[in-house]
Motif scaffolding. Structure first.
Motif, PDB file in Angstrom:
ATOM      1  N   PRO A  33      22.895  41.333  31.432  1.00 18.66           N
ATOM      2  CA  PRO A  33      21.709  40.836  30.710  1.00 18.66           C
ATOM      3  C   PRO A  33      21.882  40.760  29.202  1.00 18.66           C
ATOM      4  N   VAL A  34      22.724  41.602  28.620  1.00 22.61           N
ATOM      5  CA  VAL A  34      22.851  41.648  27.167  1.00 22.61           C
ATOM      6  C   VAL A  34      24.091  40.923  26.661  1.00 22.61           C
ATOM      7  N   GLY A  35      24.905  40.399  27.555  1.00 27.59           N
ATOM      8  CA  GLY A  35      26.097  39.686  27.129  1.00 27.59           C
ATOM      9  C   GLY A  35      27.206  40.590  26.650  1.00 27.59           C
ATOM     10  N   GLU A  36      27.295  41.784  27.195  1.00 30.89           N
ATOM     11  CA  GLU A  36      28.334  42.715  26.772  1.00 30.89           C
ATOM     12  C   GLU A  36      29.721  42.237  27.165  1.00 30.89           C
ATOM     13  N   PHE A  37      29.800  41.457  28.251  1.00 31.79           N
ATOM     14  CA  PHE A  37      31.094  41.004  28.748  1.00 31.79           C
ATOM     15  C   PHE A  37      31.151  39.485  28.886  1.00 31.79           C
ATOM     16  N   GLY A  74      24.549  36.171  31.989  1.00 34.08           N
ATOM     17  CA  GLY A  74      25.572  35.688  32.899  1.00 34.08           C
ATOM     18  C   GLY A  74      25.971  36.745  33.916  1.00 34.08           C
ATOM     19  N   PHE A  75      27.032  36.443  34.668  1.00 34.05           N
ATOM     20  CA  PHE A  75      27.467  37.355  35.724  1.00 34.05           C
ATOM     21  C   PHE A  75      28.952  37.691  35.546  1.00 34.05           C
ATOM     22  N   VAL A  76      29.274  38.947  35.774  1.00 29.82           N
ATOM     23  CA  VAL A  76      30.625  39.457  35.597  1.00 29.82           C
ATOM     24  C   VAL A  76      31.209  39.778  36.969  1.00 29.82           C
ATOM     25  N   MET A  77      32.354  39.210  37.288  1.00 27.79           N
ATOM     26  CA  MET A  77      32.962  39.467  38.586  1.00 27.79           C
ATOM     27  C   MET A  77      33.419  40.916  38.685  1.00 27.79           C
ATOM     28  N   GLY A 120      34.704  43.186  33.394  1.00 22.46           N
ATOM     29  CA  GLY A 120      33.810  44.325  33.215  1.00 22.46           C
ATOM     30  C   GLY A 120      34.505  45.663  33.248  1.00 22.46           C
ATOM     31  N   GLY A 121      35.817  45.656  33.503  1.00 22.14           N
ATOM     32  CA  GLY A 121      36.583  46.890  33.480  1.00 22.14           C
ATOM     33  C   GLY A 121      36.439  47.762  34.706  1.00 22.14           C
TER      34      GLY A 121
END
Length: 507
Positions: free
Chosen positions: A407-411, A416-419, A474-475
């Motif tokens: 939600p905050v665009g950290e990645f 957006g969505f992070v796999m 996303g690590g």
């Protein structure tokens, strides 16, 4: 035998749910193999080639741009020799050498053969030709007693070698296969239950033991010679000198021990699973020490114990390795078992394993004598893509790419969505048909293997946890992800966040 025959049998086995049909197809194949082809072919069928890991990953296989052969000419022996050359490639320039070997072999293979070999190398050969049904095939093809074949397989720890003896040796040679110090055996496996109380109801009087979030080890000692093996029977003795030192100091000359190992932090608690596995797989790192915890003993000073009840084996284990015993209790009280389960979780371990005190050590089998109890976490994620299936899933969209909301665009972009992982587990035939029809309607792009879709579909995913990973932005990566259900009642903005998943990382 042509490699295409092996690939065709693999596809045939994967296309049926009938265990009898699978076994019959495998038996027919085994009966046509030359003696030298048996062990390699068995390894390919269970996606475990005899060479082990050959230094080739997903990127190395999918980045190739070659024209495949129109007609099959490769043999099982050709494939075995190719894998030998891949393993031998090491040192300066080895990456380029492996890439050239891959290109040359892929060019000789038909598209179907190359798809089969790729799935073997990636461990993704989901044909249903698992060890159990392949053992049935070996029994049928060899016409040897099932009990003899199964016992030889579990005590040799080598399904390919067992197949060679059963198919080419005498009955006496098959029956002579026994427990040997220094030769690893297949580990005994556990089924699952929701609670420790449920498990106790099945096992009766039991040993209830901590389930560590570590790596399974099997340790053999013959005098000062100590060898340590993984659950897949790989020899990693040179990587774990601290475990070798512990076992050399135990009061016995000949031993086979079963257990787990993990690394501890400064407070004596377990380090994250990824830290342990990084240390476990390292050829050089020694900064993080590993400690063993043993929960079973299979042999002591000339005496095999696998057919003895667990209660007796635990008595021997306490005598020999009491300081390195897995924490646990003996009880038939469900409330006592539940309390130990809570204690294990409070100590940051995975859960408990409940083991019948009457049970022998049934190597390589998953029955009701050992039952593991671990909490299961469920999260709502978004489908980003799906890969076309193979075997019985050919023509169906199967393996899902899963994303968590950022939600905050950290990645990436806000919202957006992070796999965070992939899974094909838990998909019923009905779900496979549904997503094969539905996903192309949402397609944004595609490759030969994957259909990428708009992030609109929410799916409930069960996981055992998360682990650190550099593969995804996303690590983290999901551990043992499986589909529970599609959530038509939820919108993508209702999905769980990457921050929520990252919060599961220890520390």
């Amino acid at each position: 035998m042509l490699l295409s025959e092996l690939a065709a049998t693999s596809d045939l086995v994967g296309s049926t749910s009938s265990r009898t049909a699978k076994s019959a197809a495998l038996a027919a194949l085994l009966g046509r193999l030359e003696p030298a082809e048996i062990a390699p072919a068995v390894g390919y069928l269970v996606a475990a080639p005899r060479q082990g890991r050959v230094g080739v990953g997903w990127r190395g296989l999918t980045s190739l741009d070659v024209s495949h052969a129109d007609n099959p000419t490769l043999t099982v022996a050709d494939t075995d020799a190719f894998l030998d050359r891949l393993v031998a490639a090491s040192g300066a320039g080895s990456a380029a050498t492996r890439a050239e070997l891959l290109r040359a072999f892929a060019g000789r293979a038909t598209p179907g053969e190359w798809a089969f070999v790729s799935r073997v190398l990636l461990g993704e050969l989901r044909t249903g030709a698992l060890e159990g049904v392949l053992l049935d095939g070996i029994v049928t093809a060899s016409q040897r007693p099932a009990a003899s074949v199964r016992r030889a397989a579990m005590l040799s720890g080598d399904l390919g070698a067992t197949a060679v003896i059963a198919l080419t040796g005498t009955p006496e040679e098959l029956d002579a296969v026994g427990l040997v110090v220094g030769r690893p055996v297949l580990p005994m496996l556990a089924s699952t239950a929701a609670t420790a109380g449920d498990a106790i109801a099945v096992t009766g009087p039991a040993s209830v033991e901590y389930k560590l979030d570590g790596a399974r080890i099997q340790v053999h000692r013959a005098g000062d010679d100590v060898r340590v093996f993984t659950r897949n029977l790989a020899d990693i003795t040179h990587r774990v000198p601290e475990i070798v030192e512990v076992v050399r100091a135990l009061p016995a000359d000949r031993l086979i021990l079963d257990g787990e190992t993990l690394s501890l932090d400064e407070d004596g608690g377990p380090r994250p699973f990824q830290d342990t596995m990084s240390r476990f797989g390292s050829e050089t790192t020694r900064a993080i020490a590993l400690q063993p915890w043993f929960f079973d003993v299979l042999h002591v000073d000339g005496r095999d114990l696998i057919d003895e009840p667990l209660s007796l084996r635990l008595d021997e284990l306490e005598r020999i390795a009491g300081a390195f015993r897995m924490p646990g209790i003996r009880t038939s009280d469900a409330a006592v078992a539940e309390q130990l389960s809570r204690d294990a979780l409070a100590a940051r371990h995975e859960g408990v394993v409940v083991k019948s005190l009457d049970s022998p050590y049934t190597a390589g089998r998953r029955g009701k004598s050992w039952i593991k109890v671990k909490p299961v976490h469920t999260y709502d994620l978004v489908v980003l893509a799906a890969e076309w299936g193979s075997g019985r899933r050919t023509g169906l969209l199967s393996n899902l790419h899963l994303g968590a909301l950022d939600p905050v665009g950290e990645f990436g972009e806000p919202g957006g969505f992070v796999m965070v992982g992939k899974t094909f587990k838990g998909l019923t035939d009905q779900l496979l048909r549904w997503q094969t029809e539905r996903f192309p309607q949402l397609e944004t792009r595609h490759t030969s293997s994957t259909v990428y879709i708009e992030p609109l579909i929410v799916v409930e995913i069960a996981i055992d946890g998360v682990q650190r990973s550099t593969r995804y932005p996303g690590g983290i990566a999901l551990r043992f992800a499986r589909v529970k259900a599609y959530r038509d009642d939820k919108l993508p903005r209702d999905a769980d966040t990457i921050q929520t998943l990252r919060a599961m990382l220890p520390g």
